[in-house]
Scaffold this motif. Structure first.
Motif, short mmCIF file in Angstrom:
data_model
loop_
_atom_site.label_atom_id
_atom_site.label_comp_id
_atom_site.label_asym_id
_atom_site.label_seq_id
_atom_site.Cartn_x
_atom_site.Cartn_y
_atom_site.Cartn_z
N THR A 171 -18.98 18.67 18.72
CA THR A 171 -17.93 19.23 17.89
C THR A 171 -16.59 19.09 18.59
OG1 THR A 171 -19.49 20.90 17.08
CG2 THR A 171 -17.15 21.30 16.66
N TRP A 240 -11.66 31.09 15.06
CA TRP A 240 -12.30 29.78 14.80
C TRP A 240 -13.61 29.68 15.57
CZ3 TRP A 240 -14.25 25.58 17.23
CH2 TRP A 240 -14.46 24.43 16.45
N GLU A 244 -17.43 29.12 14.11
CA GLU A 244 -18.17 27.95 14.56
C GLU A 244 -19.49 28.34 15.22
OE1 GLU A 244 -19.44 24.19 15.67
OE2 GLU A 244 -17.88 24.73 14.23
#
Length: 394
Positions: A171, A240, A244
């Motif tokens: 990622t 974030w 995630e």
């Protein structure tokens, strides 16, 4: 302390199926180290001034002297590389696979539609840029313009891991604009008294509009990941990370150190050594509410001793504090590598039962970190454990 294997292990590790090689797997900062990336100093430049960073010369300076710009000297790079190579050889002698980033020349200007900088920085500190979270490799957004493309020296390695390990998750976090309005440049003009008055606001040089985080503001303790709110990581960045990581079964916790007026990267402030024990910074105590989560789960805080240098005695162009003394690398729950001159830390850790290995590393300090900063652990033995069973209130 109570430790349990997380019931979410299978989901965090990837789908079940035929046996495949485990190339990428690291859940914490202390399990036995099997593979690591060690940075390199080739092509390094001085940190350019920008809205998110104001480098300063340490100690006395000549009249009119300003912070250098452009490439670091060949001799400075040679001395740092000698210590990085020595660390690599020591780790390899212990049976640990050591890999190195690509050589990159950072003496190039960088221009985007929103900003430009005269040079970039270096690849000494992979810990700042990339982190392993179980079976996932995550590239950080980064917070400084000169470090925008600092992931590139590691991309060949990451691709190789991805190709060899079909369960690895790769990622890359979204890149922020790094436009002028992303920063709060007035932060740099605040006096010490003004910073003290505002210490519980946790507002620094990066604003709160775009998600921003450096990987070195994170520390991993099994199922739980702790993220420092800082000059390099803001609240949207932590949000974030929650979106995630939490669907994969991890729990993300913001942590705060109110007396650190220039917080940047957690690994000189709050360093887990093994289950139940954290090396802490006596100048930067953790916020009381955050500390409670640890104490109710039987974790103990161990204050680091005075560093071997005062802040003014650190290398002239080093931008890190004297608390690089705490920036140690655990290669197992009972073995820690420390910088050679930090004898107070050696004594403290030996008294706690650790085997302490010492290496010279002060020439690396100028490049932004010490042993923990200069390494990225790709694989450690061990599974995802829950070291915080008392998760709720009370």
């Amino acid at each position: 302390m109570s430790v349990t294997t997380s019931p979410t292990d299978a989901g965090l590790a990837g789908s079940s199926g035929p046996e495949v090689p485990t190339v990428v797997s690291s859940w914490n900062e202390w399990d036995p180290l099997e593979e690591v990336v060690v940075g390199r100093a080739d092509g390094a430049c001085f940190d350019p001034a920008e809205p998110g960073y104001r480098p300063q010369i340490r100690g006395p300076r000549a009249p009119g002297e300003t912070f250098p710009v452009g490439p670091k000297s060949a001799e400075t790079i040679r001395r740092a590389n000698e210590e990085l190579d020595n660390l690599s050889a020591l780790l390899a002698d212990r049976g640990i696979v050591v890999r190195r980033p690509d050589v990159v020349n950072f003496d190039h200007p960088l221009r985007t539609p929103e900003f430009d900088v005269p040079t970039q920085y270096c690849s000494v500190c992979p810990r700042d840029v990339v982190i392993t979270l179980g079976r996932q490799v995550l590239e950080a957004t980064m917070s400084r313009r000169a470090r925008y493309f600092e992931y590139l020296p590691y991309r060949r390695l990451i691709r190789d891991y991805w190709n060899r390990d079909p369960r690895m998750i790769w990622t890359a976090a979204p890149k922020p604009s790094m436009a002028d309005d992303m920063y709060r440049e007035e932060f740099w003009e605040l006096t010490q008294e003004e910073r003290f008055a505002r210490m519980h606001e946790f507002e620094f040089c990066v604003g709160q509009e775009e998600p921003v985080f450096d990987a070195a503001d994170m520390t991993r303790m099994g199922r739980d990941v702790f993220v420092q709110e800082s000059m390099t990581t803001n609240r949207p960045g932590i949000a974030w990370l929650r979106r995630e990581l939490e669907p994969r079964g991890l729990r993300v916790h913001p942590v705060h150190f109110p007396l650190d007026f220039f917080p940047s990267h957690i690994d000189c402030t709050f360093v887990p050594l093994r289950p139940g024990l954290v090396l802490t910074n006596p100048d930067r105590p953790i916020k009381d509410e955050d500390a409670t989560f640890f104490t109710k789960n039987d974790w103990r805080f161990l204050d680091a001793p005075e560093a071997s240098s005062t802040n003014d005695e650190m290398p002239k162009y080093c931008q890190s504090s004297r608390w690089l003394s705490m920036n140690v690398l655990s290669i197992s729950p009972d073995t820690i590598i420390c910088e050679d001159s930090e004898v107070g830390v050696h004594r403290l850790l030996r008294a706690e039962g650790f085997e302490v290995i010492t290496v010279p590393f002060r020439n690396v300090y100028e490049f932004g970190g010490s042993l923990h900063c200069a390494t990225w652990d790709v694989r450690r033995t061990g599974e995802c454990a829950d070291y915080f069973p008392h998760f709720g209130p009370g």
